[in-house]
Write an enzyme that holds these catalytic residues in place. Structure first.
Site, PDB file in Angstrom:
ATOM      1  N   LYS A 163      -0.308  -8.019  -3.398  1.00 23.91           N
ATOM      2  CA  LYS A 163      -1.633  -7.407  -3.312  1.00 23.91           C
ATOM      3  C   LYS A 163      -1.504  -5.902  -3.494  1.00 23.91           C
ATOM      4  CE  LYS A 163      -4.116  -7.175   0.615  1.00 23.91           C
ATOM      5  NZ  LYS A 163      -4.698  -5.814   0.773  1.00 23.91           N
ATOM      6  N   GLY A 195       1.329  -6.517   5.389  1.00 21.67           N
ATOM      7  CA  GLY A 195       1.526  -5.210   4.766  1.00 21.67           C
ATOM      8  C   GLY A 195       2.554  -4.374   5.491  1.00 21.67           C
ATOM      9  N   ARG A 196       2.073  -3.569   6.447  1.00 22.26           N
ATOM     10  CA  ARG A 196       2.951  -2.634   7.143  1.00 22.26           C
ATOM     11  C   ARG A 196       4.081  -3.321   7.898  1.00 22.26           C
ATOM     12  NH1 ARG A 196      -1.869   0.877   9.757  1.00 22.26           N
ATOM     13  NH2 ARG A 196      -3.073  -0.949   9.109  1.00 22.26           N
ATOM     14  N   ASP A 199       0.830  -1.207   0.000  1.00 23.12           N
ATOM     15  CA  ASP A 199       0.000   0.000   0.000  1.00 23.12           C
ATOM     16  C   ASP A 199       0.866   1.258   0.000  1.00 23.12           C
ATOM     17  OD1 ASP A 199      -2.216  -1.562  -0.070  1.00 23.12           O
ATOM     18  OD2 ASP A 199      -2.604  -1.477   2.076  1.00 23.12           O
ATOM     19  N   GLN A 227      -8.242  -2.150  12.702  1.00 26.69           N
ATOM     20  CA  GLN A 227      -7.675  -3.331  12.054  1.00 26.69           C
ATOM     21  C   GLN A 227      -7.109  -4.255  13.128  1.00 26.69           C
ATOM     22  OE1 GLN A 227      -7.161  -4.594   8.669  1.00 26.69           O
ATOM     23  NE2 GLN A 227      -6.634  -6.279   9.998  1.00 26.69           N
ATOM     24  N   SER A 264     -11.205  -8.657   8.578  1.00 24.14           N
ATOM     25  CA  SER A 264     -10.382  -8.612   9.790  1.00 24.14           C
ATOM     26  C   SER A 264     -10.579  -7.341  10.601  1.00 24.14           C
ATOM     27  CB  SER A 264      -8.895  -8.737   9.409  1.00 24.14           C
ATOM     28  OG  SER A 264      -8.513  -7.707   8.515  1.00 24.14           O
ATOM     29  N   LYS A 310     -12.019  -5.106  -4.514  1.00 27.37           N
ATOM     30  CA  LYS A 310     -13.262  -5.337  -3.777  1.00 27.37           C
ATOM     31  C   LYS A 310     -14.478  -4.834  -4.563  1.00 27.37           C
ATOM     32  CE  LYS A 310     -11.251  -5.350   0.872  1.00 27.37           C
ATOM     33  NZ  LYS A 310      -9.883  -4.912   0.556  1.00 27.37           N
TER      34      LYS A 310
END
Length: 478
Positions: free
Chosen positions: A273, A445-446, A251, A425, A366, A306
């Site tokens: 992703k 991700g992060r 991201d 999250q 999530s 999505k």
């Protein structure tokens, strides 16, 4: 002609007359045209037909079988099972389609003890998957479930699939026998009969179901052999070859930073992703470079779009506009909220020259406080069963969501420490999502992107996730 045969023929004619069996041209769940369609749900409006069916099942097979309980496969077989239970004075159990989110959360309702036998009642079998789902839940409770009585066997693999799982069946009709009777009674002609027979011979309508074994205990190699979606097959193969079930959620908003990050960690991931709509300088050169890196490092690309609109709009969002997602993403995420039209749209886009692509259906989320219920998840999985060729898997948080080994469980929200961010999250540990929650591909991700050394962190996640996967398939989970 004996009395039983006369009554079987009477039932065949009655089913035709009340449109429980129809002939013409119909769409199957997979989108294939079929000349015959069965809808036995209508029998509840015809007490005489219900009584005839229950009488025939009882006389034909039931009274010779020794069982403690009866269980009808939800929902069409439930009234027939109820009539049999009353007539035979046998205990009836009920299987839920989905567990309640409160109370005991049981899948099997009724009074029973482990070791007792339960006879299953079903209306129609094609692949036998619905019977097997019931068998699985009964056996989880320690019940013996190895026999089933069926009204109609479509002769498309169900009997064989059930036999492989130690379930023997008896049916009032086979498709062949029903067609033969309806021709004799001049309800259909030989042309239609031959058309149906040809369809049965040429159409592999039934899914091969080899085992009721927990999908999470099968290796990626084994599951790749079962997959019907090309993208799922490729992803299983990539995971096996690279020994990685790590998906990076990248991201970032700059194409240069994204490509630079992939150069650092691409070797260690199986799936990338993306969120194309957050990239500030998105362009065609970027997607060309992205595809080249995917080829270089052997990973697939998931655009986390999505989709959640009507089919026609989704078809345009998928293939047109600035992003032209269909041209570079191997798979996309999709909400089931709009209904199956959304899957039809992507399936049709693939048929119209885009090529093999895949869909991850959002079955669970999530984020804290999300509105997805257990019933919504169950309906999502049920809807997906109609599109096995386009479905790659499910985005979900629990292994109980589905058990079909053909599909991949993609689980986001993972960090080395369980936590929650300021926006709700919720994060789980790699060990927990693999061993307890059933994840096949884990999204990080992060935890990687913001690390001081992203490559070292990616290697760490990759190794921990893979070692827990090996523990899972070995069965050595303490």
């Amino acid at each position: 002609m004996n009395n039983e045969q006369q009554r079987i023929e009477e039932l065949a004619v009655n089913l035709f007359n009340i449109n429980a069996v129809k002939f013409g041209e119909f769409d199957t769940k997979s989108g294939i045209k079929t000349p015959v369609y069965f809808d036995l749900r209508v029998i509840v409006s015809y007490p005489d037909v219900m009584e005839l069916i229950s009488d025939l099942i009882y006389e034909f097979a039931f009274k010779e079988m020794d069982c403690v309980h009866i269980c009808g496969v939800p929902y069409t077989a439930l009234p027939i099972a109820t009539l049999l239970s009353v007539r035979a004075k046998k205990s009836m159990l009920m299987r839920r389609k989905e567990a309640k989110a409160y109370g005991t959360k049981k899948m099997i309702e009724g009074h029973y003890e482990a070791g007792q036998s339960c006879l299953i009642i079903e209306d129609v079998i094609t692949s036998g998957s619905s019977v097997l789902e019931t068998v699985k839940d009964l056996r989880k409770e320690g019940l013996k479930a190895d026999r089933a009585l069926i009204i109609l066997d479509r002769e498309q693999g169900g009997r064989e699939n059930l036999a492989k799982n130690d379930v023997q069946i008896k049916s009032l009709f086979t498709m062949s026998k029903l067609i033969e009777i309806l021709v004799q009674k001049e309800k259909i002609d030989n042309t239609m009969a031959n058309k149906v027979k040809k369809y049965l011979l040429e159409t592999p309508a039934a899914v091969k179901i080899d085992s009721l074994e927990d999908r999470t205990l099968l290796t990626y190699e084994q599951r790749s052999e079962l997959s019907t979606n090309t993208v799922a097959k490729r992803l299983f193969h990539i995971m096996s070859a690279k020994k990685s079930n790590l998906c990076l959620s990248i991201d970032l908003t700059s194409t240069i930073k994204i490509l630079d990050m992939i150069e650092k960690v691409g070797e260690h991931i199986c799936l990338l992703k993306t969120h194309a709509d957050i990239i500030e300088d998105f362009n065609t050169d970027f997607t060309v470079s992205l595809k080249n890196l995917a080829k270089k490092f052997n990973f697939l690309i998931l655009e986390d779009r999505k989709f959640a609109d009507i089919g026609n709009t989704v078809a345009l969002q998928y293939s047109k506009g600035i992003h032209k997602i269909a041209e570079w993403a191997d798979c996309v995420t999709v909400h089931s909220l709009p209904g199956e039209g959304i899957l039809k749209a992507i399936n049709n886009s693939c048929d119209n020259g885009i090529g093999s692509r895949g869909v991850f259906l959002l079955a669970e989320m999530s984020s804290e406080g999300n509105l997805i219920t257990t019933e919504y998840t169950a309906q999502t999985v049920k809807m997906a069963s109609k599109y096995p060729n386009v479905l790659t898997g499910f985005v979900c948080q629990t292994k109980e969501s589905f058990n079909d080994p053909r599909y991949i469980q993609l689980t986001p929200g993972v960090q080395f420490e369980c936590s929650k961010d300021e926006l709700g999250q919720v994060y789980n540990t790699p060990e927990k999502v693999i061993l307890e929650k059933g994840a096949d591909v884990v999204v990080v991700g992060r935890g990687i992107v913001t690390a001081k050394n992203p490559e070292a962190q990616a290697v760490l996640y990759k190794n921990v996730l893979w070692s827990n996967y090996l523990r899972r398939v070995s069965g050595k989970i303490e």
